[in-house]
Design a protein around this motif. Sequence first.
Motif, PDB file in Angstrom:
ATOM      1  N   TYR A 166       0.899  -1.119   0.188  1.00 27.46           N
ATOM      2  CA  TYR A 166       0.013   0.037   0.058  1.00 27.46           C
ATOM      3  C   TYR A 166       0.939   1.219  -0.035  1.00 27.46           C
ATOM      4  N   TYR A 206      13.197  -3.073  -4.771  1.00 27.81           N
ATOM      5  CA  TYR A 206      11.834  -3.718  -4.593  1.00 27.81           C
ATOM      6  C   TYR A 206      12.000  -5.379  -4.158  1.00 27.81           C
ATOM      7  N   ARG A 207      11.539  -5.711  -3.026  1.00 26.14           N
ATOM      8  CA  ARG A 207      11.537  -7.021  -2.484  1.00 26.14           C
ATOM      9  C   ARG A 207      12.896  -7.599  -2.635  1.00 26.14           C
ATOM     10  N   TYR A 237      -2.742   4.801  -2.295  1.00 27.76           N
ATOM     11  CA  TYR A 237      -3.113   3.550  -3.037  1.00 27.76           C
ATOM     12  C   TYR A 237      -4.695   3.284  -2.732  1.00 27.76           C
ATOM     13  N   LYS A 284      -8.786 -10.103   1.195  1.00 30.73           N
ATOM     14  CA  LYS A 284      -8.352 -10.456  -0.272  1.00 30.73           C
ATOM     15  C   LYS A 284      -7.127 -11.507  -0.371  1.00 30.73           C
ATOM     16  N   SER A 341       2.203 -13.030  -1.817  1.00 29.57           N
ATOM     17  CA  SER A 341       2.431 -12.717  -3.358  1.00 29.57           C
ATOM     18  C   SER A 341       3.468 -13.738  -3.672  1.00 29.57           C
ATOM     19  N   ASN A 379       6.100  -8.250  -9.082  1.00 27.51           N
ATOM     20  CA  ASN A 379       5.545  -7.663 -10.205  1.00 27.51           C
ATOM     21  C   ASN A 379       6.733  -7.213 -11.047  1.00 27.51           C
ATOM     22  N   ASP A 425      -3.953 -13.779 -13.937  1.00 27.99           N
ATOM     23  CA  ASP A 425      -5.445 -13.865 -14.188  1.00 27.99           C
ATOM     24  C   ASP A 425      -5.602 -14.105 -15.541  1.00 27.99           C
ATOM     25  N   GLN A 456      -6.929 -13.832  -5.439  1.00 25.64           N
ATOM     26  CA  GLN A 456      -5.717 -13.030  -5.922  1.00 25.64           C
ATOM     27  C   GLN A 456      -4.902 -13.991  -6.605  1.00 25.64           C
ATOM     28  N   ALA A 457      -4.984 -13.807  -7.867  1.00 29.17           N
ATOM     29  CA  ALA A 457      -4.105 -14.786  -8.751  1.00 29.17           C
ATOM     30  C   ALA A 457      -2.508 -14.811  -8.508  1.00 29.17           C
ATOM     31  N   GLU A 492       8.807 -14.492  -5.549  1.00 28.05           N
ATOM     32  CA  GLU A 492       9.471 -13.789  -4.383  1.00 28.05           C
ATOM     33  C   GLU A 492       9.943 -14.396  -3.233  1.00 28.05           C
TER      34      GLU A 492
END
Length: 343
Positions: free
Chosen positions: A135, A168-169, A200, A231, A243, A247, A284, A302-303, A339
């Motif tokens: 978020y 990022y991650r 967000y 979710k 996740s 992404n 998805d 949540q795919a 991830e």
Amino acid sequence: MPTANFPLQTDFSLRRHNTLGIDAMARAYLPISSLAELKEIGADPQLSQWPRLILGGGSNLVLTQNFDGLVLHICNQGIEIVGEDADATYVRAAAGESWHSLVAWTLAQGLGGLENLSLIPGNVGAAPIQNIGAYGVEMQDRFHALTAFDFVSGELLTLGHEDCAFAYRDSIFKHRLRGRAVVIDVTFSLPKRWQANVRYGDIAQELKERGIAVPNALDVSNAVIAIRTRKLPDPAVIGNAGSFFKNPIVPIAQRDALLTQYPELVSYPQGDGGFKLAAGWLIDQCGWKGRSLGAVGMYQKQALVLVNLGGATGQDVVRLSQAVQADVMARFGVLLEPEPIFV
Ligand code: EPU
């Protein structure tokens, strides 16, 4: 086995120690609650040579097979305010604390800053490794410093923001310090001039529905908890690791080409010319949402979340992960990167 000095548990099931709920065995398991214990292991001529797995909350872990080595489960506890200045209050938390306990503790002290990261599974020590985020906030935005034990040098490291190479991650702990450094505690910098971060869309919508125009940190936390609960599957009920893929970030030309073909494509500009694509949307579109393969599947709400439908093995997870990657690659020409860490 030359392990008399250590209360090792051998042939230990890790099922309760990974949120995917995979029943892999460890050759030996040892809960750790102090730096002194880590130093002893580091100094032991035999144990220090065993393959090591550093375990926190196990929420970002895929056990692909039994682990023929020593699992060190970091269990130290404690949260305290360690200082303040004009800009921030500094809070130090032991690596073994659960992440959400820390968030709740700071909010109870009236300290804002971590509320967008409410209810993320896992422990404090894993937060910098993964640079957890949600978020519109990443852990690195509130990170001050950490201490870690280095098995190679036998020394305690103090690492600042720059040292950790957060992305990022991602961080240095997934690369140069992987398997080598054990996070002992993390100090966070919580801003004195707190401002709600409700950019967000989901949060703004949730607050609107609750009739809250000027939210405080607790309001934001409650909104995040409500969204996540709706979710995302609760790992205590359905095994999952949040996740499952990052992404993907693609160059603008690739994003534009995809957008021409798929006007519904969900993407976010990254500021450096690249675009982040919503992996959940890609998966998805490939028809994987709610679809299973063996004992695992992609969650129906949540795919992006891979779930254990009961009795899954690490190999089931690998098979589904590869099948999803292959379909997304074939359709969109985009490689999805998992991830969690595969062991
Ligand atoms: N989407 C679909 N179908 C799906 C899932 C998502 O079309 O099955 C679309 C959504 O409609 C939305 C977009 O994809 O337009 C993004 O979905 P969402 O807002 O649910 O967020 P996300 O990008 O899938 C990321 C993080 C989450 C974090 C949320 C909220 C990653 C890999 N995941 O998910 O982090 O909670 O944003 O900030 O960055 C985690 O890392 O474990 C995690 C849960």
